[in-house]
Scaffold this motif. Structure first.
Motif, PDB file in Angstrom:
ATOM      1  N   GLY A  21      47.206   5.936  53.813  1.00 10.43           N
ATOM      2  CA  GLY A  21      46.112   6.571  54.534  1.00 10.43           C
ATOM      3  C   GLY A  21      46.452   7.775  55.382  1.00 10.43           C
ATOM      4  O   GLY A  21      45.683   8.144  56.270  1.00 10.43           O
ATOM      5  N   LYS A  22      47.560   8.437  55.101  1.00  8.46           N
ATOM      6  CA  LYS A  22      47.959   9.592  55.917  1.00  8.46           C
ATOM      7  C   LYS A  22      46.961  10.749  55.779  1.00  8.46           C
ATOM      8  O   LYS A  22      46.538  11.343  56.775  1.00  8.46           O
ATOM      9  N   THR A  23      46.611  11.077  54.534  1.00  9.78           N
ATOM     10  CA  THR A  23      45.676  12.188  54.310  1.00  9.78           C
ATOM     11  C   THR A  23      44.299  11.860  54.875  1.00  9.78           C
ATOM     12  O   THR A  23      43.626  12.733  55.446  1.00  9.78           O
ATOM     13  N   SER A  24      43.871  10.615  54.756  1.00 12.20           N
ATOM     14  CA  SER A  24      42.582  10.202  55.318  1.00 12.20           C
ATOM     15  C   SER A  24      42.595  10.298  56.835  1.00 12.20           C
ATOM     16  O   SER A  24      41.582  10.672  57.454  1.00 12.20           O
ATOM     17  N   LEU A  25      43.721   9.967  57.456  1.00 14.57           N
ATOM     18  CA  LEU A  25      43.828  10.089  58.909  1.00 14.57           C
ATOM     19  C   LEU A  25      43.740  11.556  59.329  1.00 14.57           C
ATOM     20  O   LEU A  25      43.041  11.892  60.293  1.00 14.57           O
ATOM     21  N   ALA A  26      44.437  12.420  58.605  1.00 10.17           N
ATOM     22  CA  ALA A  26      44.365  13.853  58.909  1.00 10.17           C
ATOM     23  C   ALA A  26      42.929  14.345  58.795  1.00 10.17           C
ATOM     24  O   ALA A  26      42.443  15.125  59.630  1.00 10.17           O
ATOM     25  N   GLU A  27      42.219  13.883  57.769  1.00 13.57           N
ATOM     26  CA  GLU A  27      40.823  14.286  57.555  1.00 13.57           C
ATOM     27  C   GLU A  27      39.951  13.858  58.732  1.00 13.57           C
ATOM     28  O   GLU A  27      39.114  14.633  59.221  1.00 13.57           O
ATOM     29  N   ALA A  28      40.147  12.627  59.203  1.00 14.69           N
ATOM     30  CA  ALA A  28      39.354  12.130  60.329  1.00 14.69           C
ATOM     31  C   ALA A  28      39.653  12.912  61.604  1.00 14.69           C
ATOM     32  O   ALA A  28      38.742  13.207  62.394  1.00 14.69           O
ATOM     33  N   MET A  29      40.916  13.270  61.826  1.00 13.70           N
ATOM     34  CA  MET A  29      41.267  14.054  63.010  1.00 13.70           C
ATOM     35  C   MET A  29      40.612  15.432  62.964  1.00 13.70           C
ATOM     36  O   MET A  29      40.092  15.933  63.973  1.00 13.70           O
ATOM     37  N   LEU A  30      40.619  16.049  61.792  1.00 16.03           N
ATOM     38  CA  LEU A  30      39.982  17.360  61.651  1.00 16.03           C
ATOM     39  C   LEU A  30      38.478  17.259  61.881  1.00 16.03           C
ATOM     40  O   LEU A  30      37.866  18.150  62.495  1.00 16.03           O
ATOM     41  N   PHE A  31      37.889  16.173  61.416  1.00 12.77           N
ATOM     42  CA  PHE A  31      36.449  15.972  61.595  1.00 12.77           C
ATOM     43  C   PHE A  31      36.111  15.763  63.074  1.00 12.77           C
ATOM     44  O   PHE A  31      35.162  16.358  63.600  1.00 12.77           O
ATOM     45  N   ASN A  32      36.894  14.931  63.741  1.00  9.92           N
ATOM     46  CA  ASN A  32      36.630  14.662  65.160  1.00  9.92           C
ATOM     47  C   ASN A  32      36.788  15.916  66.017  1.00  9.92           C
ATOM     48  O   ASN A  32      36.085  16.090  67.009  1.00  9.92           O
ATOM     49  N   GLY A  33      37.721  16.780  65.630  1.00 11.90           N
ATOM     50  CA  GLY A  33      37.925  18.015  66.367  1.00 11.90           C
ATOM     51  C   GLY A  33      36.995  19.128  65.938  1.00 11.90           C
ATOM     52  O   GLY A  33      37.146  20.274  66.387  1.00 11.90           O
ATOM     53  N   LYS A  34      36.042  18.783  65.035  1.00  9.24           N
ATOM     54  CA  LYS A  34      35.041  19.743  64.538  1.00  9.24           C
ATOM     55  C   LYS A  34      35.656  20.915  63.769  1.00  9.24           C
ATOM     56  O   LYS A  34      35.083  22.001  63.709  1.00  9.24           O
ATOM     57  N   SER A  35      36.824  20.679  63.171  1.00  5.53           N
ATOM     58  CA  SER A  35      37.401  21.689  62.286  1.00  5.53           C
ATOM     59  C   SER A  35      36.750  21.642  60.913  1.00  5.53           C
ATOM     60  O   SER A  35      36.801  22.615  60.159  1.00  5.53           O
ATOM     61  N   ILE A  36      36.174  20.491  60.564  1.00  2.00           N
ATOM     62  CA  ILE A  36      35.394  20.357  59.336  1.00  2.00           C
ATOM     63  C   ILE A  36      34.102  19.632  59.686  1.00  2.00           C
ATOM     64  O   ILE A  36      34.027  18.921  60.704  1.00  2.00           O
ATOM     65  N   ASP A  37      33.077  19.801  58.875  1.00  2.49           N
ATOM     66  CA  ASP A  37      31.782  19.199  59.213  1.00  2.49           C
ATOM     67  C   ASP A  37      31.441  17.970  58.381  1.00  2.49           C
ATOM     68  O   ASP A  37      30.364  17.404  58.524  1.00  2.49           O
ATOM     69  N   ARG A  38      32.356  17.558  57.490  1.00  2.00           N
ATOM     70  CA  ARG A  38      32.145  16.303  56.766  1.00  2.00           C
ATOM     71  C   ARG A  38      33.491  15.701  56.409  1.00  2.00           C
ATOM     72  O   ARG A  38      34.488  16.407  56.252  1.00  2.00           O
ATOM     73  N   LEU A  39      33.493  14.387  56.277  1.00  2.00           N
ATOM     74  CA  LEU A  39      34.725  13.672  55.949  1.00  2.00           C
ATOM     75  C   LEU A  39      34.930  13.637  54.444  1.00  2.00           C
ATOM     76  O   LEU A  39      34.109  13.088  53.709  1.00  2.00           O
ATOM     77  N   GLY A  40      36.035  14.220  53.979  1.00  2.00           N
ATOM     78  CA  GLY A  40      36.383  14.107  52.575  1.00  2.00           C
ATOM     79  C   GLY A  40      37.080  12.786  52.306  1.00  2.00           C
ATOM     80  O   GLY A  40      37.535  12.099  53.222  1.00  2.00           O
TER      81      GLY A  40
END
Length: 688
Positions: A21-40
């Motif tokens: 789950g490393k990539t999924s964790l990175a995705e969630a961190m980016l989402f929480n910081g509003k760097s992306i607007d949806r979770l891949g």
């Protein structure tokens, strides 16, 4: 975006076993910081970090990728690191850029091999680390037993920062030990709740232990603790930060990356507990004269940075990822590459979000970014100000352990293939392509079958080249154990001038240089002086192919002691042919044998696997030279025929669950046992 000072930067590598789950964790961190607007999602192939077509197809990370987000006015540079064994070189690159590590572990009640290896790496290199136990929402997940598995392995270093709130065997939330606040997980976040009544005593007991651990990391805090009997929360955080930076304290927390549960909590702890680049010891480097120096993280100091990763695209070009250790780098300036001695102009600087690039005007000490279109700058290179020349240590890449022969799928593509591989080698320094000087095959050497498979697919997709991987040929040799003499006679009459030459040659082992020796022992002019070089030439050509299976002959002494000639018909070509005939005749009677390359092998494994490794070595015709116990692991030194080592990298991982590793190097040639020799000769003749 606005410029961040080093104190407000965290460079975090996300590491762990493949598939946890490393990539999924990175995705969630980016989402929480509003760097992306949806979770891949990794299964859907739409995450920020896994954008290469091979990563999307295989659903695993195969190269590190970088993105950033912000949290509480702090920039978090996230480096997503592959967990699969074949891509260990990516972890070495990431560690050069990272100031801290988040180790992702599955909540399955045990410590996986990948997690164990990365935790050990961080402890050896004093790399600050937080453990994030992922997948607490899964069926049969067990957060508590996973924490205990880490504690069994790493003892008092494991710091319980959060007491889990359990419901029906599942972790539903946590109590923050330092703040004494309780939270319940919600999808995408958390909500504050009262501390459960049955947890009050346990929370206080854990906090008492945390206070003691924090106090032990600082004499000042220890004195304060003895005086007051406790420490305020700010001092606890200070003490824990000191322990994390020194590798004496490893906070553990839990959550679910795919459900974005517990990720906000992790980001809070990264900001609060992980050291910023300027809080860590200075980076070591060397001056031009080799003198050791320390490079402090100071934006006002002379510029110095290191390239930790290079990516190459046939259409976009080359992109070099940089960690800025000191000074400030601005677009338009010229810097010095210390490896090449060449100046490089910085055209454009970027911040990265996976494959996306955001142009910026400058990068300052402590930060991570990228630069494009540098002429001769590659991974590991130091870039610096001409006024302050320093060189950072090279990145320690693992040595190749698997060799395969590589052939073009389509005739005429050879040059295109090797140009493509050379480009890919700029991205990945853990594989090598070279021509085997003994067999003449082009071989590719890498970390494992998956890495080589990925490289072949990249060759096809990026450079349009089809390749075929095969088992490499073994560089057998032949020699003789006895002595034999033979007469070689070449006589040819074709109507005009004929050809005539007779030589008498003794063949025996014991060449002066260990390979080939020619001795002229002719007396009385039996073979005229002008034809002696022709005899040697014939023999040198002959020994390129042995008499058993056509492998090169070695350690052979050839003594020309007699012969005959014709004053008209004798020519050089006749004596060349006569020498070859003598060679074929005598060597078959001089006890010819096959020789095989023997490699010195060093295998490093946990002691529990010793029996399996030693038994396997015996099956491979290996000789155990000795064993040593180093840092709790067994080091087995052996000599093993190369013919028995073909897929050893894969087999060793299977036998040791990935915990073993090995190194090998050529040592000497040795006679092949008779039973094995018969098969090799038969196979060689069948191939011809």
């Amino acid at each position: 975006m606005s410029k961040f000072e080093a104190r407000n930067i965290r460079n975090i590598a996300i590491v762990g076993h493949s598939g946890e789950g490393k990539t999924s964790l990175a995705e969630a961190m980016l989402f929480n910081g509003k760097s992306i607007d949806r979770l891949g999602r990794t299964p859907d192939g739409n995450t920020v970090m896994d954008y290469d077509e091979q990563e999307i197809a295989k659903k695993i990370s195969i190269s590190l990728s970088v993105a950033y987000t912000t949290w509480r006015d702090t920039k978090i540079n996230i480096i997503d690191v592959p967990g699969f064994y074949d891509f260990e070189g990516e972890a070495e690159e990431a560690m050069r850029a990272a100031t801290g590590v988040v180790l992702v572990a599955d909540a399955n009640g045990s410590v996986s091999v990948g997690a164990e290896k990365m935790a050990d790496y961080c402890l050896r290199h004093k790399k600050p680390m937080i453990i994030f136990i992922n997948g607490i929402d899964k069926e049969n997940a067990n957060f508590v037993s996973t924490v205990e598995a880490f504690r069994d392995k790493y003892g008092k270093r494991i710091a319980t920062m959060h007491a889990p709130i359990m419901d029906g065997g599942k972790m539903k939330g946590y109590v923050s030990i330092i703040s004494s606040k309780a939270y319940e997980f919600t999808k995408g976040g958390r909500v504050s709740i009262p501390i459960p009544a049955d947890m009050t005593g346990r929370v206080q007991a854990i906090k008492n232990g945390l206070v003691e651990a924090a106090a032990e990391n600082s004499e000042e805090l220890l004195d304060k603790y003895f005086t007051e009997g406790t420490l305020p929360n700010d001092d606890i955080i200070t003490g824990i930060k000191i322990g994390i930076a020194a590798g004496d304290c490893i906070p553990v927390m839990g959550g679910s990356a795919t459900q974005n549960m517990g990720v906000i909590n992790l980001m809070e702890e990264i900001v609060d507990l992980m050291p910023s680049p300027d809080e860590l010891p200075p980076q070591t480097a060397e001056t031009e004269s080799g003198e050791a120096v320390e490079v402090a993280c100071d934006a006002s100091a002379p510029f110095a940075a290191q390239v930790f990763k290079t990516t190459v695209d046939p259409f976009v070009g080359k992109l070099n990822m940089l960690r800025i250790f000191s000074g400030t780098l601005k677009s338009g300036v010229t810097v010095l590459n210390m490896r090449t001695g060449e100046k490089e102009r910085i055209n454009q600087l970027y911040l990265l979000k996976g494959k996306k690039q955001e142009a910026v005007d400058e990068l300052s000490a402590g930060d991570i970014g990228a630069v494009s279109k540098l002429n001769a700058t590659n991974t590991g290179d130091t870039l610096c100000d001409e006024s302050n020349k320093v060189v950072f240590p090279p990145i320690a890449f693992p040595k190749p352990v698997l060799t395969m022969a590589i052939y073009a799928g389509k005739s005429g593509d050879e040059d295109k293939i090797f140009q493509g591989l050379n480009r890919l080698a700029e991205e990945d320094l853990t594989f090598k392509v070279e021509k085997d000087k003994e067999t003449g095959e082009m071989v590719i050497r890498g970390q494992g079958e998956t890495q080589l498979e990925v490289l072949c697919k990249k060759l096809k997709s990026k450079f349009g080249c089809e390749v075929d991987l095969r088992e490499p040929k073994i560089a057998y040799k032949e020699t003789i154990r006895g002595t034999a003499e033979a007469e070689g006679k070449h006589k040819k009459q074709s109507g005009g001038a004929g050809q005539f030459g007779v030589v008498n040659i003794r063949f025996e082992p014991g060449a002066a240089d260990g390979v080939f020796e020619f001795v002229d022992a002719v007396v009385g002019g039996a073979v005229p002086r002008q034809f002696i070089p022709a005899v040697e030439k014939g023999l040198r050509e002959a020994v390129k192919k042995g008499v058993l299976a056509g492998y090169p002959m070695t350690d052979i002494k050839c003594t020309l002691f007699d012969g005959k000639y014709h004053p008209v018909d004798s020519k050089e070509v006749a004596f060349v042919s006569a020498a070859k005939l003598a060679y074929d005749d005598a060597c078959l009677r001089a006890q010819p044998v096959l020789l095989e390359p023997i490699y010195k092998v060093k295998v490093i494994v946990p002691e529990s696997y010793m029996g399996d490794i030693l038994g396997d070595m015996n099956k491979r015709r290996g000789r155990i030279l000795g064993m040593d116990l180093i840092e709790g692991r067994q080091v087995i030194n052996a000599e093993v025929p190369l013919a028995e080592m073909g897929k050893y990298a894969t087999d060793l991982r299977s036998m040791t669950q990935g915990r073993g590793r090995f190194e090998s190097e050529f040592d000497h040639y040795e006679e092949v046992p008779y039973a094995a020799q018969e098969k090799i000769v038969k196979d060689a003749k069948a191939e011809k």
